[in-house]
Write a protein that holds these residues in place. Structure first.
Motif, PDB file in Angstrom:
ATOM      1  N   HIS A 174      62.778 -17.834  95.889  1.00 17.86           N
ATOM      2  CA  HIS A 174      63.053 -16.417  96.187  1.00 17.86           C
ATOM      3  C   HIS A 174      64.534 -16.226  96.483  1.00 17.86           C
ATOM      4  O   HIS A 174      65.151 -17.045  97.174  1.00 17.86           O
TER       5      HIS A 174
ATOM      6  N   ASP B  87      67.966 -20.413 103.461  1.00 15.38           N
ATOM      7  CA  ASP B  87      66.786 -19.596 103.128  1.00 15.38           C
ATOM      8  C   ASP B  87      67.219 -18.346 102.363  1.00 15.38           C
ATOM      9  O   ASP B  87      67.496 -17.334 102.978  1.00 15.38           O
ATOM     10  N   ASN B  88      67.300 -18.279 101.072  1.00 15.24           N
ATOM     11  CA  ASN B  88      66.972 -19.369 100.201  1.00 15.24           C
ATOM     12  C   ASN B  88      67.994 -19.438  99.053  1.00 15.24           C
ATOM     13  O   ASN B  88      67.647 -19.646  97.895  1.00 15.24           O
TER      14      ASN B  88
ATOM     15  N   GLU C  16      60.190 -11.985  98.981  1.00 12.08           N
ATOM     16  CA  GLU C  16      59.386 -13.018  99.663  1.00 12.08           C
ATOM     17  C   GLU C  16      59.312 -12.732 101.151  1.00 12.08           C
ATOM     18  O   GLU C  16      58.269 -12.866 101.775  1.00 12.08           O
ATOM     19  N   GLU C  17      60.465 -12.312 101.694  1.00 10.21           N
ATOM     20  CA  GLU C  17      60.538 -12.112 103.147  1.00 10.21           C
ATOM     21  C   GLU C  17      59.689 -10.930 103.616  1.00 10.21           C
ATOM     22  O   GLU C  17      59.439 -10.778 104.801  1.00 10.21           O
TER      23      GLU C  17
ATOM     24  N   ASP D  14      62.007 -23.557  98.560  1.00  5.45           N
ATOM     25  CA  ASP D  14      62.372 -22.590  99.596  1.00  5.45           C
ATOM     26  C   ASP D  14      62.903 -23.360 100.804  1.00  5.45           C
ATOM     27  O   ASP D  14      62.135 -23.966 101.539  1.00  5.45           O
ATOM     28  N   MET D  15      64.216 -23.344 100.963  1.00  3.36           N
ATOM     29  CA  MET D  15      64.941 -24.036 102.046  1.00  3.36           C
ATOM     30  C   MET D  15      65.059 -25.551 101.753  1.00  3.36           C
ATOM     31  O   MET D  15      64.151 -26.304 102.021  1.00  3.36           O
TER      32      MET D  15
HETATM   33 ZN   LIG Z   1      62.411 -18.527 102.480  1.00  4.99          ZN
END
Ligand SMILES: [Zn+2]
Length: 350
Positions: free
Chosen positions: A161, A178-179, A210-211, A238-239
């Motif tokens: 994302h 992130d991210n 995504e968030e 993701d991360m």
């Molecule tokens: Zn994330």
């Protein structure tokens, strides 16, 4: 000793209550079982958590000291810095920074030479319909494809994302780990596979929202851009760039046991501490974390599409304005990115 005393008192108390109220034996037994369960609950929980911790840490230490340099990491770091810059202002969905990120990603996909795979060129615009996200205008995924050499094979969908929290109460939430880290890795992988074509078709999906409810991932299916049966695997990133213990978690093999073998092989090829876990329900592992539904892979899992989610544990900068490019760990990030390249190569070969 104390425990025995408590048991005796409870026993006597229950006997008296039984006599007074004529409680039947089965109800009395039920009380006893419930009482014992309650008394031993913390002990059982601690045991389960210890077992899960052991299972995670029982994985072999890295057998490789350093990963080879196959990806253009200089370029990748420049991409991460741009994605996490003042100019993109945290890439909030519906904010100017988010719109800029979309345009920039579509331009990068063009430079790389990906086949446009959205509904409007590389973009897949959509409108969330519920919750806070429905107020956000201009949401879009950015999608590009590299055709596989064997068209009969189902595709691998790589997701990361690109949205983050944007500007909130006058502060920029940069979202470097992130991210921006996942998206810059996605671009690096796309450049690599453009040069070394895969067997399976690879779909590179930079997802929005995504968030705020994982709308981007959801819309891939709701707008029928993707059908579950076309997909072999979702690899979600993701991360990827911060962890003091050099740990990277691979989530998903509990739900899809066929992934365990290739992931164990990946462990042996990687210089990071790749742990398989964070995917088992609480009743099996106490209060250990379960990340099955914690990022975009959840929308694939809901539709029974196998997924592996790669990410690091939460850290002090998570969802803070301090999640900046200066605070990531470049060497760890490089090793993780090369590990992800190996992951795609392994799944493409199998
Ligand atoms: Zn994330």
């Amino acid at each position: 000793m104390q425990f025995a005393l408590v048991c005796c008192i409870v026993f006597l108390f229950v006997r008296i209550v039984m006599k007074l109220f004529r409680i039947p034996l089965w109800l009395w037994l039920l009380f006893v079982v419930a009482g014992l369960g309650y008394a031993f609950h913390p002990y059982l929980l601690a045991q389960m958590m210890q077992m899960e911790q052991k299972r995670l840490l029982a994985q072999p230490e890295p057998m490789v000291e350093q990963m080879p340099e196959r990806l253009d990491f200089g370029r990748q770091m420049a991409d991460l810095r741009y994605l996490a810059s003042d100019e993109l202002a945290g890439r909030g969905t519906g904010q100017p920074g988010g719109a800029k990120a979309q345009q920039w990603l579509a331009a990068e996909f063009t430079h790389i030479g990906l086949v446009a795979a959205g509904t409007a060129g590389y973009l897949q615009p959509y409108q969330p319909t519920t919750g806070k996200a429905q107020l956000m205008k201009g949401a879009a995924n950015v999608l590009g494809r590299i055709e596989g050499s064997d068209p009969a094979l189902p595709m691998l969908v790589l997701t990361a994302h690109y949205d983050h929290l944007g500007v909130h109460q006058g502060k920029i939430y940069f979202g470097a780990d992130d991210n921006a880290s996942g998206v810059a890795a996605l671009l690096a992988l796309a450049r690599y596979f453009k040069q070394y074509p895969p067997r399976h078709t690879l779909l590179f999906a930079a997802l929005d929202n995504e968030e705020t409810g994982m709308w981007g991932a959801r819309m891939l299916f709701e707008q029928e851009l993707l059908k579950p049966e076309q997909i072999k695997l979702n690899i979600n990133m993701d991360m990827l760039s911060q962890n003091t213990q050099q740990q990277l978690i691979a989530v998903g093999s509990y739900h899809y046991p066929e992934l365990e073998k290739p992931l164990q092989q990946l462990q042996q090829q990687s210089s990071v501490r790749l742990l398989l876990g964070y995917d088992r329900p609480a009743w099996l592992v106490g209060t250990h974390q379960d990340w099955t539904f914690s990022s975009d892979h959840r929308e694939f899992h809901k539709r029974a599409v196998p997924f592996v989610y790669f990410g690091v544990p939460d850290h002090a900068h998570y969802h803070q304005p301090s999640d900046t490019a200066e605070n990531i760990d470049p060497e760890f990030y490089r090793e993780v990115s090369e590990t992800l390249l190996d992951a795609v190569l392994l799944f493409d070969a199998s």
